[in-house]
Design an enzyme around this catalytic site. Structure first.
Site, PDB file in Angstrom:
ATOM      1  N   ASN A 153     -18.971  10.456  26.192  1.00  0.00           N
ATOM      2  CA  ASN A 153     -19.855  10.332  25.033  1.00  0.00           C
ATOM      3  C   ASN A 153     -20.959   9.357  25.432  1.00  0.00           C
ATOM      4  O   ASN A 153     -21.010   8.914  26.588  1.00  0.00           O
ATOM      5  CB  ASN A 153     -19.075   9.909  23.771  1.00  0.00           C
ATOM      6  CG  ASN A 153     -18.353   8.582  23.954  1.00  0.00           C
ATOM      7  OD1 ASN A 153     -18.744   7.757  24.796  1.00  0.00           O
ATOM      8  ND2 ASN A 153     -17.300   8.369  23.202  1.00  0.00           N
ATOM      9  N   LYS A 175     -16.931  14.778  30.727  1.00  0.00           N
ATOM     10  CA  LYS A 175     -17.410  14.786  29.337  1.00  0.00           C
ATOM     11  C   LYS A 175     -17.435  13.382  28.728  1.00  0.00           C
ATOM     12  O   LYS A 175     -16.561  13.014  27.958  1.00  0.00           O
ATOM     13  CB  LYS A 175     -16.582  15.712  28.440  1.00  0.00           C
ATOM     14  CG  LYS A 175     -17.300  15.980  27.133  1.00  0.00           C
ATOM     15  CD  LYS A 175     -16.437  15.891  25.881  1.00  0.00           C
ATOM     16  CE  LYS A 175     -15.902  14.596  25.450  1.00  0.00           C
ATOM     17  NZ  LYS A 175     -16.808  13.619  24.840  1.00  0.00           N
ATOM     18  N   LEU A 190       0.872  -1.188   0.000  1.00  0.00           N
ATOM     19  CA  LEU A 190       0.000   0.000   0.000  1.00  0.00           C
ATOM     20  C   LEU A 190       0.898   1.224   0.000  1.00  0.00           C
ATOM     21  O   LEU A 190       1.573   1.492   0.989  1.00  0.00           O
ATOM     22  CB  LEU A 190      -0.915  -0.008   1.232  1.00  0.00           C
ATOM     23  CG  LEU A 190      -1.809  -1.236   1.373  1.00  0.00           C
ATOM     24  CD1 LEU A 190      -2.524  -1.242   2.727  1.00  0.00           C
ATOM     25  CD2 LEU A 190      -2.828  -1.307   0.244  1.00  0.00           C
ATOM     26  N   ARG A 191       0.949   1.918  -1.129  1.00  0.00           N
ATOM     27  CA  ARG A 191       1.872   3.052  -1.242  1.00  0.00           C
ATOM     28  C   ARG A 191       1.197   4.318  -0.711  1.00  0.00           C
ATOM     29  O   ARG A 191       0.308   4.872  -1.347  1.00  0.00           O
ATOM     30  CB  ARG A 191       2.328   3.229  -2.692  1.00  0.00           C
ATOM     31  CG  ARG A 191       3.076   1.998  -3.170  1.00  0.00           C
ATOM     32  CD  ARG A 191       4.004   2.252  -4.313  1.00  0.00           C
ATOM     33  NE  ARG A 191       4.661   1.011  -4.710  1.00  0.00           N
ATOM     34  CZ  ARG A 191       5.766   0.548  -4.161  1.00  0.00           C
ATOM     35  NH1 ARG A 191       6.356   1.222  -3.182  1.00  0.00           N
ATOM     36  NH2 ARG A 191       6.298  -0.590  -4.570  1.00  0.00           N
ATOM     37  N   GLY A 218     -21.691  13.223  19.267  1.00  0.00           N
ATOM     38  CA  GLY A 218     -21.177  13.175  17.889  1.00  0.00           C
ATOM     39  C   GLY A 218     -21.885  14.201  17.023  1.00  0.00           C
ATOM     40  O   GLY A 218     -22.020  15.364  17.410  1.00  0.00           O
ATOM     41  N   ASP A 233     -11.468  16.037  22.134  1.00  0.00           N
ATOM     42  CA  ASP A 233     -10.453  16.877  22.794  1.00  0.00           C
ATOM     43  C   ASP A 233     -10.602  18.345  22.403  1.00  0.00           C
ATOM     44  O   ASP A 233     -10.406  19.245  23.233  1.00  0.00           O
ATOM     45  CB  ASP A 233      -9.037  16.375  22.450  1.00  0.00           C
ATOM     46  CG  ASP A 233      -8.766  15.018  23.071  1.00  0.00           C
ATOM     47  OD1 ASP A 233      -9.258  14.774  24.189  1.00  0.00           O
ATOM     48  OD2 ASP A 233      -8.072  14.197  22.442  1.00  0.00           O
ATOM     49  N   ASN A 287      -3.689  16.762  23.040  1.00  0.00           N
ATOM     50  CA  ASN A 287      -4.598  17.344  22.045  1.00  0.00           C
ATOM     51  C   ASN A 287      -5.336  18.544  22.618  1.00  0.00           C
ATOM     52  O   ASN A 287      -5.532  19.551  21.931  1.00  0.00           O
ATOM     53  CB  ASN A 287      -5.640  16.302  21.599  1.00  0.00           C
ATOM     54  CG  ASN A 287      -5.046  15.289  20.643  1.00  0.00           C
ATOM     55  OD1 ASN A 287      -4.030  15.551  20.011  1.00  0.00           O
ATOM     56  ND2 ASN A 287      -5.676  14.139  20.547  1.00  0.00           N
TER      57      ASN A 287
HETATM   58  N1  LIG Z   1     -19.967  14.013  12.468  1.00  0.00           N
HETATM   59  C1  LIG Z   1     -19.951  15.126  13.190  1.00  0.00           C
HETATM   60  N2  LIG Z   1     -20.545  16.258  12.737  1.00  0.00           N
HETATM   61  C2  LIG Z   1     -20.546  17.384  13.457  1.00  0.00           C
HETATM   62  N3  LIG Z   1     -19.966  17.486  14.680  1.00  0.00           N
HETATM   63  C3  LIG Z   1     -19.361  16.409  15.187  1.00  0.00           C
HETATM   64  C4  LIG Z   1     -19.317  15.164  14.484  1.00  0.00           C
HETATM   65  N4  LIG Z   1     -18.645  14.268  15.248  1.00  0.00           N
HETATM   66  C5  LIG Z   1     -18.274  14.934  16.372  1.00  0.00           C
HETATM   67  N5  LIG Z   1     -18.701  16.207  16.337  1.00  0.00           N
HETATM   68  C6  LIG Z   1     -18.492  17.255  17.346  1.00  0.00           C
HETATM   69  O1  LIG Z   1     -17.486  16.874  18.264  1.00  0.00           O
HETATM   70  C7  LIG Z   1     -18.031  16.724  19.574  1.00  0.00           C
HETATM   71  C8  LIG Z   1     -17.413  15.519  20.243  1.00  0.00           C
HETATM   72  O2  LIG Z   1     -17.648  14.394  19.440  1.00  0.00           O
HETATM   73  P1  LIG Z   1     -18.030  12.949  20.020  1.00  0.00           P
HETATM   74  O3  LIG Z   1     -19.327  12.990  20.710  1.00  0.00           O
HETATM   75  O4  LIG Z   1     -17.897  12.012  18.862  1.00  0.00           O
HETATM   76  O5  LIG Z   1     -16.899  12.769  21.115  1.00  0.00           O
HETATM   77  P2  LIG Z   1     -16.001  11.516  21.461  1.00  0.00           P
HETATM   78  O6  LIG Z   1     -16.752  10.236  21.175  1.00  0.00           O
HETATM   79  O7  LIG Z   1     -15.519  11.725  22.837  1.00  0.00           O
HETATM   80  O8  LIG Z   1     -14.844  11.726  20.425  1.00  0.00           O
HETATM   81  P3  LIG Z   1     -13.338  11.228  20.463  1.00  0.00           P
HETATM   82  O9  LIG Z   1     -13.327  10.056  19.538  1.00  0.00           O
HETATM   83  O10 LIG Z   1     -12.579  12.401  19.952  1.00  0.00           O
HETATM   84  O11 LIG Z   1     -13.009  10.868  21.890  1.00  0.00           O
HETATM   85  C9  LIG Z   1     -19.542  16.610  19.365  1.00  0.00           C
HETATM   86  O12 LIG Z   1     -20.241  17.074  20.482  1.00  0.00           O
HETATM   87  C10 LIG Z   1     -19.747  17.485  18.137  1.00  0.00           C
HETATM   88  O13 LIG Z   1     -19.728  18.842  18.503  1.00  0.00           O
HETATM   89 MG   LIG Z   2     -13.813  10.917  23.736  1.00  0.00          MG
END
Ligand SMILES: Nc1ncnc2c1ncn2[C@@H]1O[C@H](COP(=O)(O)OP(=O)(O)OP(=O)(O)O)[C@@H](O)[C@H]1O
Ligand SMILES: [Mg+2]
Length: 317
Positions: A187, A185, A28-29, A226, A256, A43
């Site tokens: 997810n 924070k 895979l280049r 997200g 981050d 970050n």
């Molecule tokens: N596809 C997207 N479109 C728009 N905004 C996004 C998207 N993905 C993430 N974000 C933004 O980034 C913020 C954090 O994303 P997410 O909820 O995915 O956090 P996370 O799962 O902790 O991410 P990480 O993988 O960086 O740890 C979201 O609240 C949103 O503001």
């Molecule tokens: Mg996260």
């Protein structure tokens, strides 16, 4: 004035590249890779710098990759506090397949940290932290560090009357969430783990978030959703902040960048709702670029203006 100290227990050199098509048993280049300092707290420090702020970036580092990490952060003019370790700092790889625009992210576990090494980091932090400072810990724990490492960090923050902001996952999160945390924070998946449920839907998100706050010593819960933005929950308010639709290129560092935007908003004295709006703006801004560039302030500021124009979805507890 309050300082921001970020803590990264499992930093990395993030290597990013692209390739036209990914398949097995063939060479895979790839294009010339770019290298960035990475790992949760690092970050956050990089994103804070891009937003015009400063922080002390505290992390474990070892070997030639650790020396390169320092060089990368020096180039960004980020103040550092390094705890040396015997192991070599890990290197991660992100490859974007330009034929499908899909990104493959390979994350390494990181070197084991010896007890004397993590004890040193705790001692350093104790010396550096002052009343009113923001201590931001982000990222998973590397092998060997006890699961309650962030609990120990929380106690130091509490003793020093500093405000502890945490973004982590797994057992480290479950343990630390029981200690004093100013802002958490998670997810959706992380909140699920905290609440002992396998998945969370729109139907139970708010009640689970509220229940979590009632049962834990946490002042502010920001659940990132997200592309759907984020939910702010405190004892007095519950507000959902939408994320704008953008051309998404890479979600590396979205969480981050969001944390960086929120802690900068606290430094700027914004309200909690505006803090989450700016956090969502920075998280979304981070998704607009390839690789590990994190958020760009101009993008974040524009997205923030868009978010502010949306009718807030408010619920008072
Ligand atoms: N596809 C997207 N479109 C728009 N905004 C996004 C998207 N993905 C993430 N974000 C933004 O980034 C913020 C954090 O994303 P997410 O909820 O995915 O956090 P996370 O799962 O902790 O991410 P990480 O993988 O960086 O740890 C979201 O609240 C949103 O503001
Ligand atoms: Mg996260």
């Amino acid at each position: 004035m309050a300082r921001i100290i970020t803590l990264t227990v499992n930093p990395a050199i993030d290597k990013s590249t692209t390739v036209a098509g990914i398949g097995p048993n063939t060479k895979l280049r790839c294009t010339q890779p770019t290298f960035d300092a990475g790992g949760g707290g690092i970050n956050v420090s990089r994103a804070i710098k891009k937003l015009g702020g400063t922080s002390l970036c505290s992390y474990f580092s070892g070997g030639p990759s650790g020396a390169y990490l320092k060089q990368l952060l020096d180039e960004k003019d980020i103040e550092q506090s390094i705890t040396p370790i015997k192991g070599f700092t890990r290197e991660n790889l992100a490859v974007t397949d330009t034929s499908t625009n899909q990104q493959y992210r390979f994350g390494m576990p990181g070197p084991p940290i010896q007890e004397a090494e993590w004890q040193n980091a705790l001692k350093q932090l104790e010396l550096q932290l002052n009343k009113g400072d923001y201590l931001v810990a982000s990222g998973k724990l590397p092998p060997n560090i006890p699961d309650d490492f962030y609990v120990k960090i929380s106690r130091i923050a509490e003793n020093k009357e500093a405000l502890f902001i945490l973004d982590t996952s797994g057992e480290a999160l479950i343990k630390a969430a029981k200690s004093r945390v100013y802002m958490l924070k998670p997810n959706l998946a992380e909140l699920g783990a905290l609440c002992g449920v396998t998945s969370i839907t729109d139907l139970d998100l708010k009640s689970l978030a509220q229940e979590f706050l009632e049962n834990n010593d946490c002042q502010i819960l920001v659940v990132s959703l997200g592309p759907k933005g984020a939910l702010l929950v405190t004892k007095n308010e519950m507000v959902q902040v939408p994320a704008p639709v953008v051309h998404q290129k890479s979600t590396i560092g979205a969480g981050d960048s969001m944390v960086a935007g929120m802690v900068m908003s606290l430094i700027w004295g914004k309200s909690l709702v505006d803090m989450v709006r700016y956090g969502v703006a920075c998280g979304t801004a981070a998704t607009m670029h390839h690789g590990t560039q994190l958020c760009i302030k101009e993008d974040a500021d524009k997205l923030y203006e868009w978010i502010k124009q949306q009718a807030p979805i408010l619920e008072t507890n």
